[in-house]
Design an enzyme around this catalytic site. Sequence first.
Site, short mmCIF file in Angstrom:
data_model
loop_
_atom_site.label_atom_id
_atom_site.label_comp_id
_atom_site.label_asym_id
_atom_site.label_seq_id
_atom_site.Cartn_x
_atom_site.Cartn_y
_atom_site.Cartn_z
N CYS A 2 0.83 -1.30 -0.04
CA CYS A 2 0.07 -0.12 -0.03
C CYS A 2 0.92 1.13 0.04
O CYS A 2 1.97 1.15 0.01
CB CYS A 2 -0.91 0.02 1.18
SG CYS A 2 -1.78 -1.61 1.53
N1 GLN Z 1 -0.87 -6.69 4.03
C1 GLN Z 1 -1.79 -5.45 4.18
C2 GLN Z 1 -3.10 -5.95 3.29
O1 GLN Z 1 -3.24 -6.96 2.73
C3 GLN Z 1 -1.12 -4.32 3.54
C4 GLN Z 1 -0.67 -4.63 2.18
C5 GLN Z 1 0.04 -3.54 1.40
O2 GLN Z 1 0.97 -2.83 1.99
N2 GLN Z 1 -0.02 -3.55 0.29
O3 GLN Z 1 -3.98 -4.97 3.36
#
Ligand code: GLN
Length: 233
Positions: A2
């Site tokens: 994210c």
């Molecule tokens: N693992 C977390 C999620 O699934 C954060 C994902 C991310 O940083 N892309 O939301």
Amino acid sequence: MCRHAAWLGPERPVASLVTDPEHGLLRQSYAPRLQRYGKVNADGFGFGWYDGPRPVRYRRTVPIWADANVPDLAAAARSSCLIAAVRSATAGMPIEETATAPFADGPWLLSHNGRVRREAVRPLASDAESMCDSAWLAAAVFARLRAGLPVAGVLPAVVRAAAEHDPRARLNLLLTGGSHLAAVAWGDTLFTHLGEGVLVASEPLDDRPGWRAVPDRSLLLASPDGVSVTPID
Ligand code: GLN
């Protein structure tokens, strides 16, 4: 991964993280510049700001560009402490509001940028609002803060414990408390920009000079008294 961002300083709208800067989180949701894992951040988004000591959140599971409420809401939601995130869900993680940052507990708001095996974080908390790895990580941090432990000790301790059980974990965190903010760089990019206040983001929100990379495996603490960056070993 994210993308997330936070602000501590004079009162500003959430739009200052999302829609106002050329490469704010709205743009980063479909065209991030430094994202190493994943391509777009279209699995939801969230904002958090403070109405006095109390945090207020807005979380959705649609792409941020698909929510027509965002421009007006982001312009109206103002405070001296802000957090926002756009999500690219890790494979196998649920897509639901309770899996979307910012997570909240009392005065705290937290966002996780990364991935960690659920088995590595579940022993660190007794319950979480979602089966998402980030929700368990947030619960582990909140449980320790609720017990009265200081942020400067809690974030490194939780990150170390998670990384011990999952050495490949990526654990970038943003935590706000209304009058201070903290961030961890652990496995992904993190930048700061210091001016009238402190801006922290996964990647620069614009091309102004002054953005500095936070070294990997470090803890950033910001309060009205100043900013410190210390290694987490
Ligand atoms: N693992 C977390 C999620 O699934 C954060 C994902 C991310 O940083 N892309 O939301």
